[in-house]
Design a protein around this motif. Structure first.
Motif, PDB file in Angstrom:
ATOM      1  N   ASN A   1      14.224  22.721  19.466  1.00 15.66           N
ATOM      2  CA  ASN A   1      14.231  21.392  20.078  1.00 15.66           C
ATOM      3  C   ASN A   1      12.878  20.705  19.897  1.00 15.66           C
ATOM      4  O   ASN A   1      12.258  20.221  20.857  1.00 15.66           O
ATOM      5  N   ILE A   2      12.447  20.669  18.644  1.00 14.64           N
ATOM      6  CA  ILE A   2      11.166  20.078  18.257  1.00 14.64           C
ATOM      7  C   ILE A   2      11.417  18.947  17.262  1.00 14.64           C
ATOM      8  O   ILE A   2      12.311  19.037  16.422  1.00 14.64           O
ATOM      9  N   GLU A   3      10.603  17.902  17.364  1.00 19.01           N
ATOM     10  CA  GLU A   3      10.684  16.786  16.423  1.00 19.01           C
ATOM     11  C   GLU A   3       9.284  16.344  16.031  1.00 19.01           C
ATOM     12  O   GLU A   3       8.376  16.309  16.855  1.00 19.01           O
ATOM     13  N   MET A   4       9.107  16.025  14.750  1.00 20.39           N
ATOM     14  CA  MET A   4       7.859  15.455  14.241  1.00 20.39           C
ATOM     15  C   MET A   4       8.154  14.142  13.539  1.00 20.39           C
ATOM     16  O   MET A   4       9.121  14.048  12.770  1.00 20.39           O
ATOM     17  N   ILE A   5       7.334  13.143  13.809  1.00 22.42           N
ATOM     18  CA  ILE A   5       7.417  11.862  13.109  1.00 22.42           C
ATOM     19  C   ILE A   5       5.995  11.488  12.694  1.00 22.42           C
ATOM     20  O   ILE A   5       5.132  11.274  13.549  1.00 22.42           O
ATOM     21  N   TRP A   6       5.775  11.442  11.405  1.00 23.40           N
ATOM     22  CA  TRP A   6       4.446  11.112  10.889  1.00 23.40           C
ATOM     23  C   TRP A   6       4.525   9.907   9.963  1.00 23.40           C
ATOM     24  O   TRP A   6       5.514   9.713   9.252  1.00 23.40           O
TER      25      TRP A   6
ATOM     26  N   PRO B   1       0.828  -1.210   0.000  1.00 26.98           N
ATOM     27  CA  PRO B   1       0.000   0.000   0.000  1.00 26.98           C
ATOM     28  C   PRO B   1       0.862   1.259   0.000  1.00 26.98           C
ATOM     29  O   PRO B   1       2.035   1.216   0.396  1.00 26.98           O
ATOM     30  N   PRO B   2       0.293   2.400  -0.401  1.00 31.65           N
ATOM     31  CA  PRO B   2       1.071   3.644  -0.392  1.00 31.65           C
ATOM     32  C   PRO B   2       1.259   4.163   1.023  1.00 31.65           C
ATOM     33  O   PRO B   2       0.288   4.500   1.703  1.00 31.65           O
ATOM     34  N   VAL B   3       2.496   4.222   1.487  1.00 28.80           N
ATOM     35  CA  VAL B   3       2.798   4.720   2.832  1.00 28.80           C
ATOM     36  C   VAL B   3       3.886   5.786   2.709  1.00 28.80           C
ATOM     37  O   VAL B   3       4.938   5.543   2.115  1.00 28.80           O
ATOM     38  N   SER B   4       3.621   6.958   3.267  1.00 29.04           N
ATOM     39  CA  SER B   4       4.580   8.054   3.263  1.00 29.04           C
ATOM     40  C   SER B   4       5.031   8.320   4.688  1.00 29.04           C
ATOM     41  O   SER B   4       4.232   8.286   5.622  1.00 29.04           O
ATOM     42  N   ALA B   5       6.328   8.602   4.851  1.00 29.24           N
ATOM     43  CA  ALA B   5       6.885   8.904   6.173  1.00 29.24           C
ATOM     44  C   ALA B   5       7.443  10.314   6.173  1.00 29.24           C
ATOM     45  O   ALA B   5       8.009  10.769   5.174  1.00 29.24           O
ATOM     46  N   LEU B   6       7.282  10.997   7.301  1.00 30.63           N
ATOM     47  CA  LEU B   6       7.793  12.357   7.454  1.00 30.63           C
ATOM     48  C   LEU B   6       8.586  12.461   8.745  1.00 30.63           C
ATOM     49  O   LEU B   6       8.157  11.977   9.793  1.00 30.63           O
ATOM     50  N   HIS B   7       9.753  13.091   8.647  1.00 27.95           N
ATOM     51  CA  HIS B   7      10.565  13.398   9.825  1.00 27.95           C
ATOM     52  C   HIS B   7      10.988  14.853   9.714  1.00 27.95           C
ATOM     53  O   HIS B   7      11.550  15.271   8.698  1.00 27.95           O
ATOM     54  N   ALA B   8      10.665  15.632  10.741  1.00 29.71           N
ATOM     55  CA  ALA B   8      11.022  17.044  10.752  1.00 29.71           C
ATOM     56  C   ALA B   8      11.622  17.393  12.103  1.00 29.71           C
ATOM     57  O   ALA B   8      11.113  16.968  13.142  1.00 29.71           O
ATOM     58  N   THR B   9      12.716  18.143  12.081  1.00 31.30           N
ATOM     59  CA  THR B   9      13.364  18.538  13.333  1.00 31.30           C
ATOM     60  C   THR B   9      13.771  20.004  13.278  1.00 31.30           C
ATOM     61  O   THR B   9      14.039  20.556  12.212  1.00 31.30           O
TER      62      THR B   9
ATOM     63  N   ARG C   1       0.563  10.459  13.928  1.00 34.49           N
ATOM     64  CA  ARG C   1       1.385  11.660  13.867  1.00 34.49           C
ATOM     65  C   ARG C   1       1.861  11.998  15.273  1.00 34.49           C
ATOM     66  O   ARG C   1       1.069  12.032  16.212  1.00 34.49           O
ATOM     67  N   GLN C   2       3.144  12.263  15.400  1.00 35.23           N
ATOM     68  CA  GLN C   2       3.712  12.637  16.690  1.00 35.23           C
ATOM     69  C   GLN C   2       4.405  14.000  16.587  1.00 35.23           C
ATOM     70  O   GLN C   2       5.154  14.238  15.646  1.00 35.23           O
ATOM     71  N   LEU C   3       4.123  14.846  17.559  1.00 34.50           N
ATOM     72  CA  LEU C   3       4.826  16.115  17.703  1.00 34.50           C
ATOM     73  C   LEU C   3       5.485  16.120  19.074  1.00 34.50           C
ATOM     74  O   LEU C   3       4.807  15.960  20.095  1.00 34.50           O
ATOM     75  N   LYS C   4       6.814  16.266  19.100  1.00 37.75           N
ATOM     76  CA  LYS C   4       7.556  16.213  20.358  1.00 37.75           C
ATOM     77  C   LYS C   4       8.144  17.579  20.687  1.00 37.75           C
ATOM     78  O   LYS C   4       8.952  18.116  19.921  1.00 37.75           O
ATOM     79  N   LEU C   5       7.719  18.147  21.828  1.00 36.18           N
ATOM     80  CA  LEU C   5       8.319  19.371  22.353  1.00 36.18           C
ATOM     81  C   LEU C   5       9.350  18.938  23.380  1.00 36.18           C
ATOM     82  O   LEU C   5       9.052  18.743  24.560  1.00 36.18           O
ATOM     83  N   LEU C   6      10.578  18.753  22.922  1.00 40.76           N
ATOM     84  CA  LEU C   6      11.600  18.098  23.733  1.00 40.76           C
ATOM     85  C   LEU C   6      12.006  18.930  24.936  1.00 40.76           C
ATOM     86  O   LEU C   6      12.384  18.372  25.981  1.00 40.76           O
ATOM     87  N   ASN C   7      11.929  20.256  24.849  1.00 41.54           N
ATOM     88  CA  ASN C   7      12.256  21.098  26.005  1.00 41.54           C
ATOM     89  C   ASN C   7      11.310  20.861  27.173  1.00 41.54           C
ATOM     90  O   ASN C   7      11.668  21.053  28.335  1.00 41.54           O
ATOM     91  N   HIS C   8      10.097  20.449  26.857  1.00 41.49           N
ATOM     92  CA  HIS C   8       9.078  20.255  27.887  1.00 41.49           C
ATOM     93  C   HIS C   8       8.838  18.769  28.189  1.00 41.49           C
ATOM     94  O   HIS C   8       8.022  18.452  29.056  1.00 41.49           O
ATOM     95  N   GLY C   9       9.519  17.886  27.465  1.00 41.80           N
ATOM     96  CA  GLY C   9       9.330  16.451  27.690  1.00 41.80           C
ATOM     97  C   GLY C   9       7.929  15.981  27.348  1.00 41.80           C
ATOM     98  O   GLY C   9       7.402  15.064  27.987  1.00 41.80           O
ATOM     99  N   GLU C  10       7.321  16.602  26.327  1.00 43.71           N
ATOM    100  CA  GLU C  10       5.941  16.282  25.976  1.00 43.71           C
ATOM    101  C   GLU C  10       5.851  15.758  24.544  1.00 43.71           C
ATOM    102  O   GLU C  10       6.455  16.310  23.631  1.00 43.71           O
ATOM    103  N   THR C  11       5.066  14.676  24.386  1.00 40.48           N
ATOM    104  CA  THR C  11       4.793  14.110  23.067  1.00 40.48           C
ATOM    105  C   THR C  11       3.289  14.137  22.818  1.00 40.48           C
ATOM    106  O   THR C  11       2.510  13.644  23.640  1.00 40.48           O
TER     107      THR C  11
END
Length: 386
Positions: free
Chosen positions: A154-159, A141-149, A180-190
């Motif tokens: 100090n932010i990370e996205m993994i979709w 199947p069509p699957v797309s991955a995204l990684h943004a930093t 979809r995950q959005l990580k605010l690493l300074n705050h330890g929050e996902t």
């Protein structure tokens, strides 16, 4: 925008403006559009999966699904990610994340669609300190991955995204599976969330984002339920509507209610004091979007979306449909040759920038192979135009 390369770079890169609220719905439309669209589905049974359905170039916009996916992150007029990171309280950060999540639902042009991304296609773009990398990690199947930093924030996205379009007579509904995950690493929050579905109606013509979206932050215990709604049967509700609530997952106590339209204004009401505030203004975020530019031609990979589809895009932009058709056929045939070659060697294709796995919920998860996304050869200008 067309950039010529040399023998060490793709011969050509074609970049076009992002889809925005400013309106470009007539840019690629064919005459007798609805009739032509319905003619494509004469032999398609209702309920059929359209994942492998191929559109002729007449119905394509000059960019791929991977590019449109990435635009929802890097094509912005107002930096909502910075607001998510800069809020002092966990509740204010959560509200900002909800607003940012709404901003990823972008206008879609009726009657046309992006190219189906080929296996191994990549899209690498930077905007300021935010670096975004996408890869088509599966074709069937069509699957797309995204990684943004963003190292500065100090932010990370993994979709991970797996659209499943199905035909239902007078409409197509594309469910967008994936986490979809959005990580605010300074705050330890996902923050973990899903995506609404895209509804395309032929009679009467129209399209909209629909369905339920849930946003959850385990570290703070805050959750949001959003419902994307379109026209009701009796016309009592307008298109592009959104409503929902924010609450504590432990007590299920509602803290805020929200309503509005994802393509205009969304307001938030504090249940305790009744105060209402605007948390999202689409005009600020999805208007005046700038076309990316190539700042490092030698750094552009041959797998880059804007290079893979450059000749097809040129044909569409010049309305040379014969050229577009032949060039698209060439791209697709090259992929078939690569598949035949791998099969003859007994090889399995492996993504370059992600590890892919099938989870117990029946969906796909993508895991980046690098901690930080490097700066890209393609850049989105920041600031006012000269």
């Amino acid at each position: 925008m067309v950039i010529e390369g040399n023998e060490d770079t793709p011969r050509q890169v074609v970049l076009t403006e992002p889809t925005s609220l400013d309106g470009d719905s007539d840019a690629y439309k064919a005459p007798n559009l609805v009739r032509r669209i319905l003619s494509l589905f004469i032999n398609v049974r209702p309920g059929s999966d359209l994942t492998k359905f191929q559109l002729p170039p007449l119905f394509n916009i000059p960019k791929s699904h991977l590019q449109c996916f990435g635009e929802s992150v890097y094509s912005v007029g107002k930096d909502l990610l910075h607001e998510c990171n800069s809020e002092e309280s966990s509740q204010d950060r959560f509200i900002s994340v909800v607003a940012w999540s709404i901003s990823t639902a972008r206008p879609v042009v009726f009657g046309v669609a992006p190219y189906n991304s080929i296996l191994g296609e990549t899209h690498h773009v930077s905007r300021g300190s935010l670096n975004v990398l996408l890869e088509q990690v599966s074709h069937h199947p069509p699957v797309s991955a995204l990684h943004a930093t963003d190292k500065e924030e100090n932010i990370e996205m993994i979709w991970c995204q797996n659209p499943v379009p199905k035909f239902y007579g007078t409409k197509v509904e594309a469910e967008v599976h994936g986490r979809r995950q959005l990580k605010l690493l300074n705050h330890g929050e996902t923050y973990v969330m899903n995506s609404p579905s895209l509804l395309i109606r032929f009679l009467p013509p129209g399209l909209d984002w629909v369905g339920n979206v849930k946003i959850h932050c385990q570290e703070t215990g805050l959750e949001a339920e959003l419902c994307y709604l379109t026209n009701s049967f009796l016309g009592r509700r307008g298109p592009h509507s959104i409503r929902g609530r924010i609450y504590h997952s432990s007590s299920l106590e509602t803290l805020y209610e929200l309503e509005g339209h994802w393509n205009s204004i969304v307001t938030l009401k504090d249940i305790n004091n009744g105060k209402e505030t605007v948390i999202y203004n689409a005009k600020e975020v999805v208007s005046g979007l700038k076309t990316p530019i190539v700042k490092d031609p030698q750094g552009v990979l041959p797998s880059e979306s804007a290079a893979v589809w450059s000749a097809v895009s040129e044909g569409i932009l010049s309305k040379n449909w014969e050229k577009a058709r032949e060039e698209k056929k060439a791209v697709e045939e090259k992929q078939r040759e690569l598949v035949r070659d791998r099969n003859s060697r007994g090889q399995t294709w492996v993504p370059k920038y992600f590890n892919l796995s099938y989870n117990k919920e029946g969906g796909w998860d993508c895991f980046p192979t690098q901690k930080w996304v490097p700066p890209a050869p393609i850049d989105v200008p920041i600031g006012h135009a000269l």
